[in-house]
Design an enzyme around this catalytic site. Structure first.
Site, short mmCIF file in Angstrom:
data_model
loop_
_atom_site.label_atom_id
_atom_site.label_comp_id
_atom_site.label_asym_id
_atom_site.label_seq_id
_atom_site.Cartn_x
_atom_site.Cartn_y
_atom_site.Cartn_z
CB THR A 165 -27.02 37.74 -32.30
OG1 THR A 165 -26.57 36.41 -32.04
CG2 THR A 165 -25.82 38.67 -32.43
CG HIS B 42 -27.21 39.09 -26.78
ND1 HIS B 42 -27.21 39.08 -25.40
CD2 HIS B 42 -27.38 37.80 -27.15
CE1 HIS B 42 -27.36 37.85 -24.96
NE2 HIS B 42 -27.49 37.05 -26.00
#
Length: 352
Positions: free
Chosen positions: A45, A48
């Site tokens: 994450t 990202h």
């Protein structure tokens, strides 16, 4: 305890850009504690976020990070049951308590969830102030670098519970990054027989050293291997952790009649799914997003008792001042599993 005059923190400043900067520590308000952060892990994450894929939630410059460990440094008014020096990790979920999900008892996927470290200030800094209800106590026998992997282990515990994995069942995990390996280890600890599918030879080697059996989808026909392993029946449960279209296809193809597919990876684009296979074998698709407090507490016990060995997943520890290099090392994909940022100092170490 008096707060330090400044804290160093890693701020995401836009796609592909991080900045290490100084800031004043945030003193704890009533119901809060301030933590001296020891380690923060970098996860998918966070990558990202680094690529700019989550700018709608992260407001640059924003301090990121949520896989962490540390010690309480300062306690706000009204906080009971905690002392300065206590070792802790944080379950980084702040719920509204009022939405339909919260009222139904599913507050970990609150409609207005504040995921701390994404939607609000995270742990990649020396000093971090959080609500006391997010704290999870760490036993003294858990090293703080290992404790930074409690959060991804809690993900794995939740995923295995969502899949309702039973002793003796045959399970396939597609994707052998840190979360995939942890899911395989938790499932195996639950009594399942497990096969881990992973392209990268380094990751397969790490998994095998941890006692897992792996399959190489480049050199092996995974579906045929699973059919041979299961006597033609297929796996009871498959976990899709790769985030790739090919991984989705593999996870569907290996399942037995009435098998369960647990979707773990974040797929940023729509995927084609063989719905005929779902119809023909009466398969079930299960989403698995985050975790609940019991998942966190179970993860702490598994690590503390040595049932799940997380130290072998730590490939590199970098000082906070070199956070950019740490992100680059993880993104390179070669010879790396979990990368930690040492938030205490400017001197880090490589694989141990």
């Amino acid at each position: 305890m008096t707060a330090a005059a400044t804290t160093r923190q890693v701020a995401y400043t836009g796609a592909g850009s991080l900045r290490v900067e100084a800031s004043a520590p945030v003193p704890p308000a009533a119901g809060q504690v301030r933590i001296d952060v020891a380690y923060t892990g970098i996860c998918g994450t966070d990558l990202h976020i680094f690529h700019g894929a989550m700018d709608g939630r992260v407001n640059p410059p924003g301090v990121i990070g949520h896989e962490m460990s540390g010690r309480i440094a300062e306690i706000g008014q009204g906080v009971e049951g905690w002392e300065v020096g206590d070792a802790v990790t944080v379950m980084p979920l702040a719920r509204c308590g009022e939405c339909p999900a919260c009222r139904a008892g599913h507050s970990h996927i609150c409609h207005r969830l504040n995921f701390i470290g994404i939607d609000s200030t995270g742990s990649m800094q020396n000093s971090w102030t959080v609500p006391v209800e997010t704290l999870v106590r760490l036993p003294s026998r858990v090293p703080l670098d290992h404790a930074a992997l409690v959060e991804p282990t809690a993900v794995a515990v939740h995923d295995v519970r969502r899949g309702d994995v039973q002793p003796g069942e045959k399970v396939v995990v597609v994707g052998g990054g840190p979360v995939g390996v942890l899911i395989a280890l938790v499932a195996q600890h639950s009594g399942a027989e497990v096969r881990l599918v992973e392209l990268d030879p380094f990751r397969r080697e790490v998994a095998e050293k941890l006692g897992l059996t792996t399959l190489d989808p480049r050199g092996q026909d995974v579906t045929a291997e699973v059919e041979a392993w299961t006597g033609g029946a297929g796996a009871a449960v498959a976990f899709e952790v790769s985030g790739a279209a090919a991984g989705v296809a593999t996870a569907v193809d290996v399942l037995a009649v009435r098998g369960r597919l647990v979707l773990v990876a974040i797929h940023s684009a729509p995927r084609e799914v063989n719905l005929h296979r779902f119809f023909w074998r009466e398969l079930t698709l299960i989403g698995a997003r985050l975790y609940e407090r019991d998942d966190f507490e179970t993860a702490v016990r598994l690590i503390a008792d040595g049932d799940i060995t997380v130290g072998a997943l730590i490939s590199r520890i970098s000082p906070l001042e070199q956070a950019g290099e740490a992100f680059a090392a993880l993104e390179s994909g070669g010879g790396v599993m979990k990368v930690l940022v040492d938030c205490r100092s400017t001197e880090g170490t490589d694989a141990r």
